[in-house]
Motif scaffolding. Sequence first.
Motif, PDB file in Angstrom:
ATOM      1  N   TYR A  70      32.260  40.703  38.273  1.00 50.49           N
ATOM      2  CA  TYR A  70      31.682  39.356  38.265  1.00 50.49           C
ATOM      3  C   TYR A  70      32.604  38.369  37.558  1.00 50.49           C
ATOM      4  CZ  TYR A  70      26.967  40.330  40.043  1.00 50.49           C
ATOM      5  OH  TYR A  70      25.899  40.638  40.832  1.00 50.49           O
ATOM      6  N   LEU A  71      33.197  38.826  36.438  1.00 51.83           N
ATOM      7  CA  LEU A  71      34.082  37.936  35.683  1.00 51.83           C
ATOM      8  C   LEU A  71      35.259  37.491  36.543  1.00 51.83           C
ATOM      9  CD1 LEU A  71      34.211  39.409  32.067  1.00 51.83           C
ATOM     10  CD2 LEU A  71      33.334  37.198  32.801  1.00 51.83           C
ATOM     11  N   VAL A  72      35.826  38.416  37.303  1.00 50.73           N
ATOM     12  CA  VAL A  72      36.971  38.056  38.141  1.00 50.73           C
ATOM     13  C   VAL A  72      36.513  37.190  39.312  1.00 50.73           C
ATOM     14  CG1 VAL A  72      38.809  38.936  39.622  1.00 50.73           C
ATOM     15  CG2 VAL A  72      38.258  40.121  37.498  1.00 50.73           C
ATOM     16  N   TYR A  73      35.398  37.598  39.960  1.00 51.05           N
ATOM     17  CA  TYR A  73      34.984  36.931  41.200  1.00 51.05           C
ATOM     18  C   TYR A  73      34.307  35.577  40.940  1.00 51.05           C
ATOM     19  CZ  TYR A  73      32.965  36.327  45.853  1.00 51.05           C
ATOM     20  OH  TYR A  73      32.627  35.850  47.084  1.00 51.05           O
ATOM     21  N   ASN A  74      33.258  35.582  40.102  1.00 48.80           N
ATOM     22  CA  ASN A  74      32.518  34.341  39.859  1.00 48.80           C
ATOM     23  C   ASN A  74      33.034  33.580  38.654  1.00 48.80           C
ATOM     24  OD1 ASN A  74      30.713  34.359  41.993  1.00 48.80           O
ATOM     25  ND2 ASN A  74      29.343  35.776  40.937  1.00 48.80           N
ATOM     26  N   GLY A  75      33.521  34.312  37.655  1.00 44.56           N
ATOM     27  CA  GLY A  75      33.963  33.680  36.416  1.00 44.56           C
ATOM     28  C   GLY A  75      35.183  32.793  36.630  1.00 44.56           C
ATOM     29  N   LEU A  76      36.231  33.395  37.168  1.00 39.55           N
ATOM     30  CA  LEU A  76      37.489  32.649  37.297  1.00 39.55           C
ATOM     31  C   LEU A  76      37.363  31.479  38.264  1.00 39.55           C
ATOM     32  CD1 LEU A  76      40.120  35.540  37.282  1.00 39.55           C
ATOM     33  CD2 LEU A  76      39.491  34.009  35.418  1.00 39.55           C
ATOM     34  N   SER A  77      36.479  31.610  39.273  1.00 40.22           N
ATOM     35  CA  SER A  77      36.372  30.549  40.274  1.00 40.22           C
ATOM     36  C   SER A  77      35.671  29.310  39.721  1.00 40.22           C
ATOM     37  CB  SER A  77      35.636  31.053  41.514  1.00 40.22           C
ATOM     38  OG  SER A  77      34.274  31.250  41.219  1.00 40.22           O
ATOM     39  N   GLN A  78      35.137  29.395  38.492  1.00 44.58           N
ATOM     40  CA  GLN A  78      34.469  28.242  37.898  1.00 44.58           C
ATOM     41  C   GLN A  78      35.465  27.192  37.417  1.00 44.58           C
ATOM     42  OE1 GLN A  78      30.994  27.830  37.864  1.00 44.58           O
ATOM     43  NE2 GLN A  78      31.391  29.537  39.253  1.00 44.58           N
ATOM     44  N   ALA A 101      39.851  43.941  39.598  1.00 42.06           N
ATOM     45  CA  ALA A 101      38.904  44.490  38.628  1.00 42.06           C
ATOM     46  C   ALA A 101      38.948  46.018  38.622  1.00 42.06           C
ATOM     47  CB  ALA A 101      37.489  44.001  38.939  1.00 42.06           C
ATOM     48  N   PHE A 102      38.953  46.623  39.814  1.00 44.58           N
ATOM     49  CA  PHE A 102      38.938  48.090  39.897  1.00 44.58           C
ATOM     50  C   PHE A 102      40.226  48.679  39.323  1.00 44.58           C
ATOM     51  CE2 PHE A 102      35.920  48.290  43.831  1.00 44.58           C
ATOM     52  CZ  PHE A 102      34.977  47.599  43.097  1.00 44.58           C
ATOM     53  N   SER A 103      41.373  48.052  39.652  1.00 41.62           N
ATOM     54  CA  SER A 103      42.658  48.571  39.177  1.00 41.62           C
ATOM     55  C   SER A 103      42.721  48.550  37.658  1.00 41.62           C
ATOM     56  CB  SER A 103      43.819  47.736  39.722  1.00 41.62           C
ATOM     57  OG  SER A 103      43.837  47.798  41.117  1.00 41.62           O
ATOM     58  N   LEU A 104      42.315  47.424  37.067  1.00 42.88           N
ATOM     59  CA  LEU A 104      42.372  47.325  35.605  1.00 42.88           C
ATOM     60  C   LEU A 104      41.430  48.336  34.964  1.00 42.88           C
ATOM     61  CD1 LEU A 104      42.549  43.462  35.152  1.00 42.88           C
ATOM     62  CD2 LEU A 104      44.366  45.129  34.801  1.00 42.88           C
ATOM     63  N   ASN A 105      40.254  48.506  35.579  1.00 46.61           N
ATOM     64  CA  ASN A 105      39.278  49.444  35.025  1.00 46.61           C
ATOM     65  C   ASN A 105      39.795  50.873  35.061  1.00 46.61           C
ATOM     66  OD1 ASN A 105      36.808  51.371  35.527  1.00 46.61           O
ATOM     67  ND2 ASN A 105      36.035  49.599  34.406  1.00 46.61           N
ATOM     68  N   ALA A 170      31.694  46.756  45.071  1.00 48.23           N
ATOM     69  CA  ALA A 170      32.313  45.799  45.995  1.00 48.23           C
ATOM     70  C   ALA A 170      31.258  45.111  46.868  1.00 48.23           C
ATOM     71  CB  ALA A 170      33.341  46.510  46.864  1.00 48.23           C
ATOM     72  N   SER A 171      30.150  45.811  47.143  1.00 47.64           N
ATOM     73  CA  SER A 171      29.159  45.234  48.051  1.00 47.64           C
ATOM     74  C   SER A 171      28.453  44.018  47.450  1.00 47.64           C
ATOM     75  CB  SER A 171      28.130  46.286  48.465  1.00 47.64           C
ATOM     76  OG  SER A 171      27.272  46.575  47.386  1.00 47.64           O
ATOM     77  N   VAL A 172      28.440  43.875  46.132  1.00 50.01           N
ATOM     78  CA  VAL A 172      27.776  42.693  45.567  1.00 50.01           C
ATOM     79  C   VAL A 172      28.656  41.450  45.680  1.00 50.01           C
ATOM     80  CG1 VAL A 172      26.403  44.037  43.933  1.00 50.01           C
ATOM     81  CG2 VAL A 172      28.508  42.953  43.154  1.00 50.01           C
ATOM     82  N   ILE A 173      29.953  41.623  45.937  1.00 47.17           N
ATOM     83  CA  ILE A 173      30.772  40.426  46.148  1.00 47.17           C
ATOM     84  C   ILE A 173      31.191  40.335  47.620  1.00 47.17           C
ATOM     85  CG2 ILE A 173      31.512  40.173  43.746  1.00 47.17           C
ATOM     86  CD1 ILE A 173      34.222  41.379  44.616  1.00 47.17           C
ATOM     87  N   THR A 174      30.240  40.583  48.485  1.00 49.95           N
ATOM     88  CA  THR A 174      30.320  40.338  49.936  1.00 49.95           C
ATOM     89  C   THR A 174      31.217  41.306  50.702  1.00 49.95           C
ATOM     90  OG1 THR A 174      32.227  38.829  50.042  1.00 49.95           O
ATOM     91  CG2 THR A 174      30.096  37.853  49.484  1.00 49.95           C
TER      92      THR A 174
END
Lengths: 232, 257
Positions: A70-78, A101-105, A170-174
């Motif tokens: 969420y931080l990468v997808y919705n956070g940064l786009s703000q 996000a997955f790679s860093l995790n 991944a499914s929650v970010i479309t």
Amino acid sequence: MEFDLIFKNIDLFFQGTWMTLRLLFFSLLIGGTLSIPLAIARATRHRWFNRPVWMFTYFFRGTPLLVQTYLVYNGLSQFDFIRESILWTVLRDAYWCALIAFSLNTCAYTTEILRGFIETTPRGEIEAARAAGMGPWLRMRRIILPSAFRRALPAYSNEVIFMLHGSAIASVITLMDILGAGRTLNARYYLAFEGFLTSAVFYLTITFMLTAIFRQLERKLNKHLYPRIATS
Amino acid sequence: MKKKLFGLAAAIALGAFVGAAQAEEVLRIGVEGAYPPFSEKTASGEVVGFDIDIAKALCAEMGRKCVMVEQDWDGMIPALRARKFDAIIASMSITEERKKKVDFTNKYYNTPARFVARKGADFEPTPEGLKGKVVGVQRGTIHQCYMEKHFPDVKLNLYDTQDAVNLDLVAGRIDAVLADAIALDDGFLKTERGKGFAFLGGDQIDPQCFGEGAGIAVRKGDDKLREAFNKAIAAIRANGTYKKINDKYFAFDIYGD
């Protein structure tokens, strides 16, 4: 159970499998590659190397993957300056957001796994390398890392399977991964669990194949670590 | 001591039983909470909106005590069938596909679906115009049905809530959204975030996907409740309660003709 609807839409699940496998493969590739220098840095006693890596792994192992995504997808786009920068060409795409996000995790987890096995390299191996006149870098490259990789394999196979399951986020970010396909099927026909059940079967199959691959690898690479069975 | 304990246990069991019997009297209504102005959450966590007001008015009309149960949109019909609540009042359109799973009352409003895109967008909402564009809709809606049927070649992004769709439109990840015209107008275009966006094209029409308006869904065969709702809808239409609620949110009658 409405099996006919599952079969009619089975293509969705194969496309989803392709998406899931792509995400899994590339995040493991990127995260795994990055984790090698990080693990070496983390294993040194030098504070300047050790601390920053510790902070990185502490953050990514200490927060849920969903939050990171969420931080990468919705956070940064703000932020307007991010949307107007060159970064946006990458962050605009949900696939890249998930991949980052997955790679860093997985990088954080793999770093800690690898660090553990670097630190527990048998002293005898290191002494032998020293006696043979190897310097610290040569020792790391020829003796410590290959030994750590082999011994880390069982722990790493767990990480791979966790990552497969984590990739369902991944499914929650479309993104239309396996779970995305299941949710789309459910949504299209207002079903309660047919989509989830089919997704589960697909994940199980992939998990089964991954464990088989790792078992073969372990058998081949770690042969010398198992007790010999007398053949007579 | 033993007797006392037994008495206590019996009292608790009785209390639970009475509680359950009373709980049955309460009508549980599934609502969404992320679809302004029909239903949204206030800062204090309360669900408010047109759907909620209509639900309360209908409950009052039927003389029944109601509780609102929040539920994510894509699990709404499964949750109704799993008896997590007894009726859905969440702007759910009456469509053939849904009628296979649940029964509907008569409509309580009917508004068209429209596209929204950035102001001055240089494309038309046609299969050719949207080629290469990305459209966002809420998962499990009539709008998903419409996009999949009429725009099979356009890339479609599915979201859990309408808010999430609007967020990605503002971020620029999608080029257009398709949703209920009123929800888009009041829930997005008239808000701070919706500045710089406008309707694209006119009303989209397809009775098969869009159905005959929004109704109240009840479990299949629950005719008593369905009839009670139908009567209550007619009653609040007639006695002016509907108009009062309607005027609180909208400048015109959204009941349709």
